[in-house]
Design an enzyme around this catalytic site. Structure first.
Site, PDB file in Angstrom:
ATOM      1  N   PHE A 122      26.293  38.260  38.947  1.00 38.70           N
ATOM      2  CA  PHE A 122      26.925  39.511  38.528  1.00 38.70           C
ATOM      3  C   PHE A 122      27.946  39.177  37.454  1.00 38.70           C
ATOM      4  CE2 PHE A 122      30.102  42.746  38.211  1.00 38.70           C
ATOM      5  CZ  PHE A 122      29.353  43.903  38.182  1.00 38.70           C
ATOM      6  N   ASP A 164      32.261  31.872  34.682  1.00 43.80           N
ATOM      7  CA  ASP A 164      32.773  33.228  34.877  1.00 43.80           C
ATOM      8  C   ASP A 164      33.661  33.205  36.112  1.00 43.80           C
ATOM      9  OD1 ASP A 164      33.316  35.841  35.531  1.00 43.80           O
ATOM     10  OD2 ASP A 164      31.302  36.589  35.111  1.00 43.80           O
ATOM     11  N   LYS A 174      40.018  40.693  35.920  1.00 46.15           N
ATOM     12  CA  LYS A 174      40.507  41.213  37.200  1.00 46.15           C
ATOM     13  C   LYS A 174      41.983  40.892  37.449  1.00 46.15           C
ATOM     14  CE  LYS A 174      36.241  42.353  39.420  1.00 46.15           C
ATOM     15  NZ  LYS A 174      34.961  41.723  39.144  1.00 46.15           N
TER      16      LYS A 174
HETATM   17  C1  LIG Z   1      33.959  42.114  38.143  1.00 50.80           C
HETATM   18  C2  LIG Z   1      33.235  41.031  37.464  1.00 50.80           C
HETATM   19  C3  LIG Z   1      32.865  41.122  36.110  1.00 50.80           C
HETATM   20  C4  LIG Z   1      33.058  42.380  35.293  1.00 50.80           C
HETATM   21  O1  LIG Z   1      34.381  42.791  35.214  1.00 50.80           O
HETATM   22  P1  LIG Z   1      34.728  44.305  34.791  1.00 50.80           P
HETATM   23  O2  LIG Z   1      36.213  44.288  34.569  1.00 50.80           O
HETATM   24  O3  LIG Z   1      34.308  45.188  35.927  1.00 50.80           O
HETATM   25  O4  LIG Z   1      33.961  44.589  33.544  1.00 50.80           O
HETATM   26  C5  LIG Z   1      32.267  40.023  35.521  1.00 50.80           C
HETATM   27  N1  LIG Z   1      32.038  38.894  36.222  1.00 50.80           N
HETATM   28  C6  LIG Z   1      32.362  38.776  37.518  1.00 50.80           C
HETATM   29  C7  LIG Z   1      32.097  37.492  38.233  1.00 50.80           C
HETATM   30  C8  LIG Z   1      32.961  39.833  38.197  1.00 50.80           C
HETATM   31  O5  LIG Z   1      33.252  39.728  39.491  1.00 50.80           O
END
Ligand SMILES: *Cc1c(COP(=O)(O)O)cnc(C)c1O
Length: 421
Positions: free
Chosen positions: A157, A242, A271
């Protein structure tokens, strides 16, 4: 009385006050239906707890998918935001502002890198990482025009843009949103040999979550990330981690990569970087990679704005002490010990590290959604994922007592469901 499965739902539903019901109806009438929220209407928050419109308190064990790692209304972060609100909030990067320099300096230092590309949302950080990797591939590695490929993992994700969903394997995230962006190759998560086999001369990057969050807090074998680091280094491929959900304290270290002694070429952060106050994201790396970007090639109206930078700097300062990481380690061990004791009592498996747990509920007992509704009825906010999995990720400011209480609520919910079978 032992509530049966329907009663557990009714019990949760019973807490929807008339004021809450009206607000839920209003939101449902005019907000697009791209979410299916639990029936609680939050009005305020303090630390690990939130309060709904009827004054009922809930322990927040989702923490906005780890965007609220430092707690709701964190006084230090609010103070930084308030101070900056009174000065200036947006300049655009057409000009310098007095907050961005200190923020990127501190964040680069925290990450052990020398350059930061500030953006806003996580998806933008991912998109930016992809663009940087492609530009690096063409300009530094010498890949022929438009041939670059990036290796990603099954179950990933990384966000919701059209390019990012192009390499998702979650059908509900993709259906009817094509055509998709080419240039990505999916390999099984946790399998370094498969990853190496997928790399060719046009591979510019490997993009991975060091722990897969939305997939259900999937922790790869300890040897995986070190192997990925060795392979990518040997084959001249960038390693992009990520850490948007796994980073910034959640796992008990600043980055989940730290847990296995791995340093990627690029960190993607988001985040918690915004302290739960404003969206702040970033790509963090060294000049030999991030330096490929030149003026006009990439940007964002809001990226690096003074309010975001002031909050981001305060977040980095909180992490620089190491206190939050230590707290997540200690309380996480307690959380996992408590949850492990539920295995065989409605829980099939528990994964995760630090204050981050993915809990597979026995599917014959109830779907994850029903468990979350019953937890809501007991004053605990949690979110299901992939049917039978629920995750717990409370703010790191959570108390020892709250952690124990959360485990106890889950135990009681599972016992009720079992008794009702
Ligand atoms: C939440 C998340 C995203 C996307 O972040 P948004 O601020 O919702 O666009 C990307 N990668 C990971 C691992 C995430 O948990």
């Amino acid at each position: 009385m032992t509530p049966n499965l329907t009663d557990a739902k009714t019990e949760a539903a019973a807490f929807v006050s008339p004021a809450a019901a009206a607000l839920i109806a209003e939101e449902s009438a005019h907000a697009a239906h791209n979410y299916h929220p639990l029936e609680v209407v939050v009005a305020s928050g303090d630390g690990a707890w939130v309060t709904d419109v009827a004054g009922r308190r809930y322990l927040d064990c989702l923490a906005a998918y780890s965007a609220v790692n430092f707690g709701h209304s964190n006084p230090v972060l609010l103070d930084a935001a308030r101070t900056q609100l009174g000065r200036i909030t947006l300049t655009s990067r057409a000009f310098y502002n007095d907050q961005l320099g200190p923020f990127v300096t501190a964040l680069a230092k925290l990450a052990g890198k020398d350059m930061v590309l500030p953006m806003n949302t996580g998806a933008e950080a991912v998109e930016s990482g992809i663009k940087v990797a492609r530009a690096w591939g063409y300009r530094v590695k010498g890949v022929a025009p438009d041939l670059a490929n990036i290796i990603v993992a099954a179950g990933n994700f990384h966000g919701r843009t059209t390019t990012i969903i192009s390499f998702s394997d979650d059908e509900s995230a993709r259906a009817d949103f094509g055509p998709f962006t080419p240039g990505f190759r999916t390999v099984p998560y946790g399998d370094a040999a498969a990853l190496e086999a997928a790399i060719d001369e046009n591979t510019v990057a490997v993009l991975l979550e060091p722990i897969q969050g939305e997939a259900g807090i999937v922790v790869p074998p300890a040897s995986y990330l070190p192997a990925v680091r060795e392979i990518t280094k040997r084959l001249g491929v960038l390693f992009i981690a990520d850490e948007i959900q796994s980073g910034l304290g959640r796992t008990g270290s600043t980055f989940a990569c730290d847990l296995v002694g791995v340093v990627p070429d690029l960190y993607l952060l988001g985040k918690a970087l915004g302290g739960g106050i404003v969206p702040v994201s970033a790509v963090v790396g060294n000049t030999d990679v991030l330096g490929v970007l030149h003026p006009g090639e990439h940007g964002s109206t809001f990226g690096g704005n003074p309010l975001a930078a002031a909050v981001g700097l305060a977040v980095v300062n909180l992490l620089a002490t190491g206190d939050y990481q230590q707290r997540a380690t200690e309380l996480g061990a307690r959380l996992h010990a408590g949850l492990s004791a539920l295995i065989g009592h409605g829980v099939i498996a528990v994964r995760g590290v630090g204050l981050w747990a993915g809990i597979d509920i026995d599917p014959s007992l109830a779907p994850g959604r029903v468990v979350c509704e019953a937890l809501l009825g007991r004053g605990l906010l949690a979110k299901d994922t992939h049917g039978s999995t629920i995750r717990l990720a409370p703010p790191i400011v959570v108390s020892v007592e709250d952690v124990d209480w959360a485990v106890e609520q889950l135990r009681l919910v599972l016992a009720d469901l079992a008794a009702a079978k």
